[in-house]
Motif scaffolding. Structure first.
Motif, PDB file in Angstrom:
ATOM      1  N   ARG A 136       0.821  -1.217   0.000  1.00 59.18           N
ATOM      2  CA  ARG A 136       0.000   0.000   0.000  1.00 59.18           C
ATOM      3  C   ARG A 136       0.854   1.266   0.000  1.00 59.18           C
ATOM      4  O   ARG A 136       0.634   2.172  -0.813  1.00 59.18           O
ATOM      5  N   GLN A 137       1.818   1.341   0.901  1.00 60.67           N
ATOM      6  CA  GLN A 137       2.616   2.565   1.028  1.00 60.67           C
ATOM      7  C   GLN A 137       3.466   2.815  -0.219  1.00 60.67           C
ATOM      8  O   GLN A 137       3.540   3.947  -0.709  1.00 60.67           O
ATOM      9  N   ALA A 138       4.102   1.768  -0.738  1.00 59.16           N
ATOM     10  CA  ALA A 138       4.932   1.927  -1.937  1.00 59.16           C
ATOM     11  C   ALA A 138       4.083   2.296  -3.142  1.00 59.16           C
ATOM     12  O   ALA A 138       4.498   3.078  -3.999  1.00 59.16           O
ATOM     13  N   THR A 139       2.870   1.743  -3.224  1.00 56.12           N
ATOM     14  CA  THR A 139       1.980   2.051  -4.343  1.00 56.12           C
ATOM     15  C   THR A 139       1.519   3.500  -4.294  1.00 56.12           C
ATOM     16  O   THR A 139       1.504   4.200  -5.318  1.00 56.12           O
ATOM     17  N   GLU A 140       1.146   3.972  -3.119  1.00 54.74           N
ATOM     18  CA  GLU A 140       0.712   5.364  -3.010  1.00 54.74           C
ATOM     19  C   GLU A 140       1.872   6.316  -3.297  1.00 54.74           C
ATOM     20  O   GLU A 140       1.665   7.382  -3.892  1.00 54.74           O
ATOM     21  N   LEU A 141       3.067   5.931  -2.907  1.00 49.97           N
ATOM     22  CA  LEU A 141       4.246   6.732  -3.231  1.00 49.97           C
ATOM     23  C   LEU A 141       4.441   6.774  -4.740  1.00 49.97           C
ATOM     24  O   LEU A 141       4.683   7.841  -5.322  1.00 49.97           O
ATOM     25  N   LEU A 142       4.324   5.636  -5.402  1.00 51.10           N
ATOM     26  CA  LEU A 142       4.525   5.551  -6.848  1.00 51.10           C
ATOM     27  C   LEU A 142       3.521   6.423  -7.603  1.00 51.10           C
ATOM     28  O   LEU A 142       3.890   7.233  -8.465  1.00 51.10           O
ATOM     29  N   VAL A 143       2.244   6.284  -7.290  1.00 49.89           N
ATOM     30  CA  VAL A 143       1.206   7.055  -7.978  1.00 49.89           C
ATOM     31  C   VAL A 143       1.320   8.540  -7.625  1.00 49.89           C
ATOM     32  O   VAL A 143       1.151   9.414  -8.488  1.00 49.89           O
ATOM     33  N   GLY A 144       1.638   8.825  -6.375  1.00 47.49           N
ATOM     34  CA  GLY A 144       1.783  10.214  -5.966  1.00 47.49           C
ATOM     35  C   GLY A 144       2.907  10.929  -6.684  1.00 47.49           C
ATOM     36  O   GLY A 144       2.781  12.102  -7.052  1.00 47.49           O
ATOM     37  N   VAL A 145       4.009  10.237  -6.907  1.00 47.69           N
ATOM     38  CA  VAL A 145       5.136  10.837  -7.619  1.00 47.69           C
ATOM     39  C   VAL A 145       4.750  11.146  -9.073  1.00 47.69           C
ATOM     40  O   VAL A 145       5.077  12.215  -9.601  1.00 47.69           O
ATOM     41  N   LEU A 179      -3.827  16.450  -1.312  1.00 47.03           N
ATOM     42  CA  LEU A 179      -2.840  16.269  -2.371  1.00 47.03           C
ATOM     43  C   LEU A 179      -3.494  16.111  -3.739  1.00 47.03           C
ATOM     44  O   LEU A 179      -3.094  16.763  -4.718  1.00 47.03           O
ATOM     45  N   PHE A 180      -4.518  15.268  -3.831  1.00 50.69           N
ATOM     46  CA  PHE A 180      -5.118  14.930  -5.118  1.00 50.69           C
ATOM     47  C   PHE A 180      -6.408  15.689  -5.420  1.00 50.69           C
ATOM     48  O   PHE A 180      -6.837  15.751  -6.574  1.00 50.69           O
ATOM     49  N   GLY A 181      -7.061  16.211  -4.400  1.00 53.68           N
ATOM     50  CA  GLY A 181      -8.395  16.768  -4.585  1.00 53.68           C
ATOM     51  C   GLY A 181      -9.451  15.689  -4.356  1.00 53.68           C
ATOM     52  O   GLY A 181      -9.142  14.564  -3.944  1.00 53.68           O
ATOM     53  N   TYR A 182     -10.688  16.019  -4.668  1.00 48.82           N
ATOM     54  CA  TYR A 182     -11.792  15.087  -4.421  1.00 48.82           C
ATOM     55  C   TYR A 182     -11.960  14.073  -5.547  1.00 48.82           C
ATOM     56  O   TYR A 182     -13.000  13.413  -5.636  1.00 48.82           O
ATOM     57  N   VAL A 183     -10.936  13.928  -6.389  1.00 44.07           N
ATOM     58  CA  VAL A 183     -11.011  12.969  -7.499  1.00 44.07           C
ATOM     59  C   VAL A 183     -10.398  11.628  -7.124  1.00 44.07           C
ATOM     60  O   VAL A 183     -10.372  10.713  -7.940  1.00 44.07           O
TER      61      VAL A 183
END
Length: 334
Positions: A136-145, A179-183
């Motif tokens: 979970r954490q690595a995936t959110e880091l990947l998509v966030g970057v 970070l992403f908004g409501y999307v």
């Protein structure tokens, strides 16, 4: 053999860990990572160790958004040499394709793909770690970057159609919304971003197709096992590193996977030196930029790796026997 990732993946880890009341060095030791990976972004470290580090840190801190906290201050430069390719591509579509094409140089466990149909562009990202346990954490880091990098090119007000995660929502979605908004959406069938093809069509005003070509050549050479059999390999690396301001022989050696003495020895064998090659590449690029005439002199100095326009002017006079402005096209001198 385990897959590897650049240690730049841990950018901001120590700061987030300390803010959460954790001891980052103790946690690094727990997963078998050397503390040097927090200082040198170009080390190659096991991807599964990074995954475990982030999951352990999330559990120990009680923060189920730990990986995303590391995203908030990420910069395009954290991609290393890949960033030099991306920033010179002419459109956002080409930027994304470059980042996906060379993603294995950043993280060997990443699978990423761009799909477009009927006005919608989908960037899918997945971690293929071959392990048991949460990512979970690595995936959110990947998509966030990826999200942060797209905002670099599309502007701070840009928002995708949707940010997708396959996992369940966090206890508190506040950080995700900030970070992403409501999307942002959870429980989806893939991890990644949904955008419009119009986003992909957006021009990149920073693009330089000449530098993009040179940058792709060096990354292609790096992907082919980092060999250096000719002067051309070093030339390609210099063409990419010059704009960064750090094109030392140590940096070139690191890209080739050898030490500086090996670079020196091989260049001498082919009848040249590192300094001569730096000057040759700078002369070629100076001629290109000044005759093109689209960039101010200060930017040309930056692109050639000089600390100030005055340093560029002195070097130019020494190399060409004339002041730099004389080579610019008449319409570019005004």
């Amino acid at each position: 053999m385990s897959n590897l990732v650049r240690s730049a993946s841990l950018t901001n880890y120590a700061e987030v860990a300390r803010e959460a009341g954790l001891n980052p060095l103790a946690l690094l030791a727990e997963v078998g990572l050397n503390p040097a990976c927090l200082q040198d972004p170009d080390l190659r470290i096991p991807t599964d160790a990074v995954r475990r580090l982030l999951e352990i840190s999330a559990n120990a801190s009680g923060m189920d958004n730990f990986g995303l906290r590391m995203v908030e201050t990420r910069q395009l430069s954290n991609l290393g040499v890949v960033a030099l390719v991306a920033r010179e591509e002419p459109t956002v579509r080409r930027v994304v394709r470059a980042m996906l094409r060379y993603s294995h140089l950043l993280n060997e466990s990443v699978y990423a793909k761009l799909e477009e149909a009927e006005g919608v562009a989908v960037i899918r990202e997945a971690l293929l770690l071959g392990h048991e346990g949460s990512s979970r954490q690595a995936t959110e880091l990947l998509v966030g970057v990826m999200f942060r990098n797209l905002k670099y090119f599309l502007g701070p007000d840009w928002s995708p159609i949707r940010v997708c995660f396959t996992h369940a929502p966090p206890r508190d979605p506040g950080l995700h919304i900030r970070l992403f908004g409501y999307v942002v959406a959870f429980g989806q069938d893939f991890n990644g971003l949904v955008c419009t093809t119009r986003d992909m069509d957006a021009p990149n005003p920073m693009a330089d197709p000449v530098m993009a070509r040179y940058a792709r050549q060096i990354l292609d050479a790096t992907a082919g096992a980092g060999r250096m059999e000719t002067v051309g390999s070093v030339r390609h690396i210099l063409l990419v590193l010059l704009p960064s301001g750090d094109c030392s022989i140590e940096q070139v050696a690191q890209q080739l996977g050898v030490d500086r003495r090996t670079v020196h020895r091989r260049l001498l064998r082919e009848g040249t030196t590192f300094t001569d090659l730096v000057n040759t590449v700078r002369r070629e690029m100076a001629t290109h930029y000044l005759e093109d005439g689209k960039r101010p002199m200060s930017q040309v100095a930056d692109l050639l790796g000089f600390s100030a326009p005055s340093a560029f002017s002195r070097w130019y006079k020494q190399q060409f026997g004339e002041v730099a402005g004389r080579r610019r096209r008449p319409e570019a001198r005004t």
